[in-house]
Design an enzyme around this catalytic site. Structure first.
Site, short mmCIF file in Angstrom:
data_model
loop_
_atom_site.label_atom_id
_atom_site.label_comp_id
_atom_site.label_asym_id
_atom_site.label_seq_id
_atom_site.Cartn_x
_atom_site.Cartn_y
_atom_site.Cartn_z
N SER A 12 0.86 -1.18 0.00
CA SER A 12 0.00 0.00 0.00
C SER A 12 0.89 1.23 0.00
O SER A 12 1.75 1.37 -0.86
CB SER A 12 -0.94 -0.03 1.21
OG SER A 12 -1.84 1.07 1.18
N HIS A 39 -2.66 -1.02 -3.37
CA HIS A 39 -3.83 -0.18 -3.19
C HIS A 39 -3.74 1.04 -4.13
O HIS A 39 -2.79 1.83 -4.04
CB HIS A 39 -3.93 0.32 -1.75
CG HIS A 39 -4.21 -0.77 -0.77
ND1 HIS A 39 -4.01 -0.62 0.58
CD2 HIS A 39 -4.68 -2.03 -0.94
CE1 HIS A 39 -4.35 -1.73 1.20
NE2 HIS A 39 -4.75 -2.60 0.30
N ASP A 131 -4.26 -4.34 6.12
CA ASP A 131 -4.64 -5.22 5.01
C ASP A 131 -3.46 -6.15 4.73
O ASP A 131 -2.30 -5.76 4.78
CB ASP A 131 -4.96 -4.39 3.77
CG ASP A 131 -5.58 -5.23 2.65
OD1 ASP A 131 -6.15 -6.29 2.97
OD2 ASP A 131 -5.49 -4.83 1.48
#
Length: 350
Positions: A12, A39, A131
Protein backbone atom coordinates in the site's frame (compact mmCIF):
# COMPACT_ATOMS: atom_id res chain seq x y z
CA UNK A 1 7.00 -25.71 -12.48
CA UNK A 2 8.63 -26.02 -9.02
CA UNK A 3 6.54 -26.56 -5.94
CA UNK A 4 6.67 -22.99 -4.60
CA UNK A 5 5.47 -21.57 -7.90
CA UNK A 6 2.85 -19.08 -6.69
CA UNK A 7 4.15 -15.81 -5.20
CA UNK A 8 1.53 -13.30 -3.98
CA UNK A 9 2.59 -9.79 -2.97
CA UNK A 10 0.61 -7.03 -1.24
CA UNK A 11 1.54 -3.39 -0.66
CA UNK A 12 0.00 0.00 0.00
CA UNK A 13 1.55 3.34 1.03
CA UNK A 14 5.23 3.34 0.09
CA UNK A 15 4.66 0.16 -1.88
CA UNK A 16 5.81 1.40 -5.29
CA UNK A 17 9.37 1.80 -4.03
CA UNK A 18 9.33 -1.60 -2.33
CA UNK A 19 7.82 -3.33 -5.38
CA UNK A 20 10.35 -1.69 -7.68
CA UNK A 21 13.16 -2.97 -5.48
CA UNK A 22 11.65 -6.45 -5.43
CA UNK A 23 11.19 -6.52 -9.24
CA UNK A 24 14.76 -5.37 -9.79
CA UNK A 25 16.15 -8.17 -7.64
CA UNK A 26 14.21 -11.05 -9.23
CA UNK A 27 16.08 -13.44 -11.53
CA UNK A 28 15.32 -13.37 -15.24
CA UNK A 29 14.11 -16.98 -15.33
CA UNK A 30 12.09 -17.17 -12.15
CA UNK A 31 10.17 -20.48 -12.34
CA UNK A 32 7.13 -19.02 -10.59
CA UNK A 33 4.29 -16.59 -11.28
CA UNK A 34 4.19 -13.36 -9.24
CA UNK A 35 0.87 -11.70 -8.41
CA UNK A 36 0.80 -8.12 -7.10
CA UNK A 37 -1.88 -6.06 -5.38
CA UNK A 38 -1.15 -2.41 -4.68
CA UNK A 39 -3.83 -0.18 -3.19
CA UNK A 40 -4.74 2.28 -5.95
CA UNK A 41 -7.71 4.63 -6.48
CA UNK A 42 -10.67 2.97 -8.16
CA UNK A 43 -10.76 5.63 -10.89
CA UNK A 44 -8.04 6.46 -13.35
CA UNK A 45 -5.20 4.30 -14.59
CA UNK A 46 -2.20 2.62 -12.96
CA UNK A 47 1.33 2.77 -14.34
CA UNK A 48 2.61 0.06 -12.00
CA UNK A 49 3.15 -2.64 -14.69
CA UNK A 50 5.32 -0.23 -16.69
CA UNK A 51 7.32 0.67 -13.58
CA UNK A 52 7.93 -2.97 -12.62
CA UNK A 53 8.73 -3.98 -16.19
CA UNK A 54 11.39 -1.25 -16.46
CA UNK A 55 12.91 -2.06 -13.07
CA UNK A 56 13.41 -5.80 -13.49
CA UNK A 57 13.84 -8.60 -16.04
CA UNK A 58 10.33 -10.09 -15.76
CA UNK A 59 7.47 -8.83 -17.96
CA UNK A 60 4.64 -7.18 -16.00
CA UNK A 61 1.09 -6.43 -17.09
CA UNK A 62 -2.36 -5.82 -15.71
CA UNK A 63 -4.36 -9.01 -15.32
CA UNK A 64 -7.00 -9.94 -17.87
CA UNK A 65 -9.87 -12.02 -16.55
CA UNK A 66 -9.44 -15.71 -17.28
CA UNK A 67 -5.86 -15.61 -18.60
CA UNK A 68 -3.70 -18.63 -17.77
CA UNK A 69 -1.07 -18.64 -15.04
CA UNK A 70 2.45 -18.85 -16.48
CA UNK A 71 5.84 -18.77 -14.73
CA UNK A 72 8.25 -15.87 -15.19
CA UNK A 73 5.56 -13.20 -15.28
CA UNK A 74 4.28 -10.47 -12.95
CA UNK A 75 0.49 -10.19 -12.85
CA UNK A 76 -0.73 -6.81 -11.50
CA UNK A 77 -4.26 -6.21 -10.22
CA UNK A 78 -5.95 -3.40 -12.20
CA UNK A 79 -7.80 -0.58 -10.42
CA UNK A 80 -11.25 -1.34 -8.98
CA UNK A 81 -10.92 -5.13 -9.29
CA UNK A 82 -10.00 -7.84 -6.84
CA UNK A 83 -7.40 -10.27 -8.19
CA UNK A 84 -8.34 -13.88 -7.37
CA UNK A 85 -6.56 -17.10 -8.27
CA UNK A 86 -8.37 -20.11 -9.66
CA UNK A 87 -6.99 -23.51 -10.77
CA UNK A 88 -4.67 -22.67 -13.65
CA UNK A 89 -5.99 -19.18 -14.33
CA UNK A 90 -6.75 -15.78 -12.80
CA UNK A 91 -10.08 -14.13 -12.15
CA UNK A 92 -11.00 -10.46 -11.79
CA UNK A 93 -14.02 -9.49 -9.69
CA UNK A 94 -15.68 -6.25 -8.68
CA UNK A 95 -16.71 -7.83 -5.40
CA UNK A 96 -17.22 -6.04 -2.08
CA UNK A 97 -14.36 -3.90 -0.84
CA UNK A 98 -12.09 -5.28 1.85
CA UNK A 99 -10.57 -2.89 4.38
CA UNK A 100 -11.98 -0.12 2.22
CA UNK A 101 -10.02 -1.19 -0.87
CA UNK A 102 -10.59 -2.81 -4.24
CA UNK A 103 -8.17 -4.30 -5.15
CA UNK A 104 -7.33 -5.52 -1.66
CA UNK A 105 -4.50 -7.76 -0.51
CA UNK A 106 -6.49 -10.23 1.60
CA UNK A 107 -8.67 -11.60 -1.27
CA UNK A 108 -5.59 -12.39 -3.39
CA UNK A 109 -3.81 -14.15 -0.53
CA UNK A 110 -6.90 -16.03 0.61
CA UNK A 111 -7.75 -17.29 -2.90
CA UNK A 112 -4.14 -18.39 -3.43
CA UNK A 113 -4.19 -20.26 -0.12
CA UNK A 114 -7.44 -21.99 -1.04
CA UNK A 115 -6.32 -23.17 -4.47
CA UNK A 116 -2.57 -23.70 -4.10
CA UNK A 117 -1.96 -24.30 -0.37
CA UNK A 118 1.69 -25.24 0.27
CA UNK A 119 2.82 -23.93 -3.13
CA UNK A 120 2.18 -20.31 -2.07
CA UNK A 121 4.69 -17.73 -0.88
CA UNK A 122 2.92 -14.68 0.58
CA UNK A 123 4.77 -11.35 0.82
CA UNK A 124 3.60 -8.24 2.72
CA UNK A 125 5.37 -4.97 1.90
CA UNK A 126 5.14 -1.35 3.01
CA UNK A 127 1.71 0.05 3.86
CA UNK A 128 -0.41 1.58 6.59
CA UNK A 129 -2.97 -0.24 8.74
CA UNK A 130 -3.47 -4.01 8.42
CA UNK A 131 -4.64 -5.22 5.01
CA UNK A 132 -2.73 -8.41 4.21
CA UNK A 133 -2.57 -9.72 7.77
CA UNK A 134 -5.65 -11.95 7.48
CA UNK A 135 -4.55 -13.10 4.02
CA UNK A 136 -1.05 -14.00 5.19
CA UNK A 137 -2.63 -15.90 8.08
CA UNK A 138 -4.63 -17.90 5.52
CA UNK A 139 -1.46 -18.65 3.56
CA UNK A 140 0.24 -19.97 6.69
CA UNK A 141 -2.80 -22.00 7.72
CA UNK A 142 -2.59 -23.88 4.42
CA UNK A 143 1.13 -24.61 4.73
CA UNK A 144 2.46 -21.75 2.64
CA UNK A 145 5.47 -19.53 3.36
CA UNK A 146 5.05 -16.09 4.97
CA UNK A 147 7.51 -13.32 4.10
CA UNK A 148 7.37 -9.74 5.44
CA UNK A 149 9.39 -6.67 4.59
CA UNK A 150 11.44 -5.52 7.56
CA UNK A 151 9.36 -2.71 9.15
CA UNK A 152 12.59 -0.72 9.65
CA UNK A 153 13.06 -0.84 5.86
CA UNK A 154 9.44 0.07 5.00
CA UNK A 155 8.35 3.65 4.38
CA UNK A 156 5.09 2.78 6.14
CA UNK A 157 5.59 -0.04 8.67
CA UNK A 158 1.90 -0.60 9.50
CA UNK A 159 1.15 -3.56 7.21
CA UNK A 160 4.38 -5.49 7.82
CA UNK A 161 4.26 -4.67 11.54
CA UNK A 162 0.70 -5.92 11.94
CA UNK A 163 1.51 -9.10 10.02
CA UNK A 164 4.44 -9.76 12.34
CA UNK A 165 2.24 -9.34 15.41
CA UNK A 166 -0.35 -11.88 14.28
CA UNK A 167 1.30 -14.33 11.86
CA UNK A 168 4.16 -16.73 12.53
CA UNK A 169 6.31 -15.24 9.78
CA UNK A 170 9.06 -17.34 8.18
CA UNK A 171 11.29 -14.58 6.80
CA UNK A 172 11.75 -10.84 7.52
CA UNK A 173 14.01 -9.09 5.01
CA UNK A 174 14.48 -5.63 3.44
CA UNK A 175 12.91 -5.07 0.02
CA UNK A 176 16.28 -5.11 -1.80
CA UNK A 177 16.91 -8.68 -0.56
CA UNK A 178 13.44 -9.95 -1.40
CA UNK A 179 14.24 -11.17 -4.92
CA UNK A 180 17.16 -13.32 -3.82
CA UNK A 181 15.05 -14.84 -1.03
CA UNK A 182 12.14 -15.58 -3.38
CA UNK A 183 14.44 -17.24 -5.90
CA UNK A 184 15.69 -19.54 -3.15
CA UNK A 185 12.20 -20.29 -1.81
CA UNK A 186 10.85 -21.07 -5.28
CA UNK A 187 13.57 -23.68 -5.74
CA UNK A 188 12.70 -25.44 -2.48
CA UNK A 189 10.14 -28.28 -2.59
CA UNK A 190 6.85 -27.61 -0.86
CA UNK A 191 5.26 -29.90 1.71
CA UNK A 192 2.34 -32.14 0.86
CA UNK A 193 -0.93 -30.11 0.61
CA UNK A 194 -3.11 -30.37 3.72
CA UNK A 195 -6.29 -31.33 1.86
CA UNK A 196 -9.36 -29.24 0.96
CA UNK A 197 -9.59 -25.70 2.30
CA UNK A 198 -11.91 -25.08 5.28
CA UNK A 199 -15.53 -24.35 4.41
CA UNK A 200 -15.37 -20.78 5.76
CA UNK A 201 -12.33 -19.99 3.61
CA UNK A 202 -14.05 -21.36 0.52
CA UNK A 203 -17.16 -19.29 1.29
CA UNK A 204 -15.20 -16.08 1.80
CA UNK A 205 -13.31 -16.51 -1.48
CA UNK A 206 -16.63 -17.00 -3.31
CA UNK A 207 -18.05 -13.87 -1.63
CA UNK A 208 -14.98 -11.93 -2.75
CA UNK A 209 -15.73 -13.15 -6.26
CA UNK A 210 -19.25 -11.69 -5.87
CA UNK A 211 -21.03 -15.05 -5.82
CA UNK A 212 -24.71 -14.43 -4.95
CA UNK A 213 -25.06 -18.06 -3.92
CA UNK A 214 -22.28 -17.63 -1.33
CA UNK A 215 -23.81 -14.37 -0.05
CA UNK A 216 -27.20 -16.00 0.41
CA UNK A 217 -25.76 -19.05 2.15
CA UNK A 218 -24.59 -19.56 5.71
CA UNK A 219 -22.53 -16.63 6.89
CA UNK A 220 -19.21 -17.34 8.65
CA UNK A 221 -18.85 -15.92 12.17
CA UNK A 222 -21.39 -14.55 14.64
CA UNK A 223 -23.17 -11.16 14.76
CA UNK A 224 -20.88 -8.66 16.48
CA UNK A 225 -23.18 -5.77 17.35
CA UNK A 226 -21.12 -3.46 15.12
CA UNK A 227 -22.26 -1.99 11.81
CA UNK A 228 -20.45 -1.96 8.49
CA UNK A 229 -19.11 1.52 7.62
CA UNK A 230 -19.74 0.89 3.91
CA UNK A 231 -23.37 -0.30 3.99
CA UNK A 232 -24.52 0.01 7.65
CA UNK A 233 -25.34 -3.69 7.75
CA UNK A 234 -24.51 -5.95 10.69
CA UNK A 235 -20.90 -7.11 10.88
CA UNK A 236 -20.24 -10.75 11.72
CA UNK A 237 -17.20 -11.33 13.92
CA UNK A 238 -14.81 -13.99 12.60
CA UNK A 239 -12.18 -15.42 14.94
CA UNK A 240 -9.26 -16.28 12.68
CA UNK A 241 -6.72 -17.93 15.00
CA UNK A 242 -5.30 -14.93 16.87
CA UNK A 243 -7.06 -12.33 14.71
CA UNK A 244 -10.57 -10.95 15.23
CA UNK A 245 -11.97 -9.62 11.95
CA UNK A 246 -15.37 -8.74 10.53
CA UNK A 247 -17.53 -9.24 7.43
CA UNK A 248 -21.05 -7.98 6.66
CA UNK A 249 -23.94 -9.70 4.91
CA UNK A 250 -23.01 -8.40 1.44
CA UNK A 251 -19.31 -9.14 1.90
CA UNK A 252 -17.52 -5.97 3.00
CA UNK A 253 -14.65 -7.17 5.17
CA UNK A 254 -12.63 -5.39 7.84
CA UNK A 255 -9.56 -6.13 9.87
CA UNK A 256 -9.45 -4.39 13.29
CA UNK A 257 -7.31 -1.33 12.54
CA UNK A 258 -8.94 -0.72 9.16
CA UNK A 259 -12.37 -0.81 10.81
CA UNK A 260 -11.26 1.64 13.51
CA UNK A 261 -9.82 3.98 10.89
CA UNK A 262 -13.03 3.93 8.80
CA UNK A 263 -15.12 4.55 11.93
CA UNK A 264 -12.90 7.55 12.59
CA UNK A 265 -13.72 8.89 9.14
CA UNK A 266 -17.43 8.33 9.82
CA UNK A 267 -17.10 10.18 13.11
CA UNK A 268 -15.47 13.14 11.39
CA UNK A 269 -18.22 13.20 8.76
CA UNK A 270 -20.88 13.18 11.51
CA UNK A 271 -19.16 16.07 13.29
CA UNK A 272 -19.05 18.14 10.11
CA UNK A 273 -22.78 17.49 9.59
CA UNK A 274 -23.45 18.54 13.19
CA UNK A 275 -21.39 21.72 12.72
CA UNK A 276 -23.26 22.63 9.55
CA UNK A 277 -26.65 22.03 11.22
CA UNK A 278 -25.74 24.16 14.24
CA UNK A 279 -24.41 27.01 12.09
CA UNK A 280 -27.61 26.96 10.01
CA UNK A 281 -29.74 26.93 13.16
CA UNK A 282 -27.88 29.94 14.58
CA UNK A 283 -28.17 31.84 11.30
CA UNK A 284 -31.91 31.12 10.99
CA UNK A 285 -32.60 32.13 14.59
CA UNK A 286 -30.74 35.45 14.11
CA UNK A 287 -32.67 36.11 10.89
CA UNK A 288 -35.98 35.53 12.67
CA UNK A 289 -35.00 37.69 15.65
CA UNK A 290 -34.61 40.84 13.54
CA UNK A 291 -38.20 41.09 12.18
CA UNK A 292 -39.61 40.11 15.58
CA UNK A 293 -37.68 42.97 17.20
CA UNK A 294 -38.83 45.40 14.48
CA UNK A 295 -42.47 44.49 15.19
CA UNK A 296 -41.97 45.11 18.90
CA UNK A 297 -42.16 41.43 19.87
CA UNK A 298 -39.34 41.69 22.36
CA UNK A 299 -40.01 38.34 24.09
CA UNK A 300 -40.10 36.46 20.78
CA UNK A 301 -36.96 38.26 19.59
CA UNK A 302 -35.18 37.43 22.83
CA UNK A 303 -36.13 33.76 22.47
CA UNK A 304 -34.73 33.64 18.93
CA UNK A 305 -31.52 35.38 20.05
CA UNK A 306 -31.13 32.90 22.90
CA UNK A 307 -31.53 29.99 20.48
CA UNK A 308 -28.96 31.56 18.16
CA UNK A 309 -26.49 31.94 21.03
CA UNK A 310 -27.01 28.35 22.19
CA UNK A 311 -26.49 27.00 18.66
CA UNK A 312 -23.40 29.17 18.18
CA UNK A 313 -21.87 27.96 21.45
CA UNK A 314 -22.54 24.33 20.51
CA UNK A 315 -21.04 24.92 17.05
CA UNK A 316 -17.92 26.35 18.70
CA UNK A 317 -17.52 23.18 20.78
CA UNK A 318 -17.83 20.97 17.68
CA UNK A 319 -15.38 23.16 15.77
CA UNK A 320 -12.84 22.92 18.57
CA UNK A 321 -13.29 19.14 18.59
CA UNK A 322 -12.56 18.99 14.86
CA UNK A 323 -9.49 21.20 15.25
CA UNK A 324 -8.04 19.49 18.34
CA UNK A 325 -7.80 15.94 17.03
CA UNK A 326 -5.15 14.98 19.56
CA UNK A 327 -7.79 15.19 22.31
CA UNK A 328 -9.64 12.37 20.55
CA UNK A 329 -6.82 9.84 20.86
CA UNK A 330 -9.21 7.20 22.16
CA UNK A 331 -12.26 7.94 20.03
CA UNK A 332 -10.32 8.97 16.93
CA UNK A 333 -7.59 6.35 16.40
CA UNK A 334 -4.97 6.50 13.68
CA UNK A 335 -5.92 10.00 12.54
CA UNK A 336 -2.38 11.16 13.24
CA UNK A 337 -0.92 8.52 10.90
CA UNK A 338 -3.50 9.13 8.21
CA UNK A 339 -3.10 12.92 8.45
CA UNK A 340 0.60 12.50 7.70
CA UNK A 341 0.04 10.17 4.75
CA UNK A 342 0.71 11.39 1.19
CA UNK A 343 -2.19 12.23 -1.16
CA UNK A 344 -4.39 9.38 -2.35
CA UNK A 345 -2.44 8.54 -5.48
CA UNK A 346 -0.98 5.26 -6.61
CA UNK A 347 0.36 3.19 -3.74
CA UNK A 348 -0.54 5.72 -1.05
CA UNK A 349 -3.81 4.26 0.20
CA UNK A 350 -3.93 3.23 3.83
Amino acid sequence: MPDHDIVVVGASAGGVEALAGLAASLPARLPAAVFVVLHVPSTGTSALPDILGRQGPLPAAHVKDGEPIEPGRIYVAPPDHHLLLRPGHVHLARGPRENGHRPAVDPLFRSAAREYATRVVGVVLSGALDDGTAGLLAVKSRGGVAVVQDPEDALYPGMPGNALEVVEVDHVVPARAMGELLARLVAEPAAEPPGPAPADMRTEVEVEGFSLEAMEGEHPGVPSGFSCPDCNGVLWGIQDEGLQRFRCRVGHAWSPESLLARQSESLEAALWIALRSLEERAALARRLAGPARDRGHRITAARFEEQATEAQNAARLVRNLLLDRDSLAGAWPLIGDRRGSPPATEGTGA
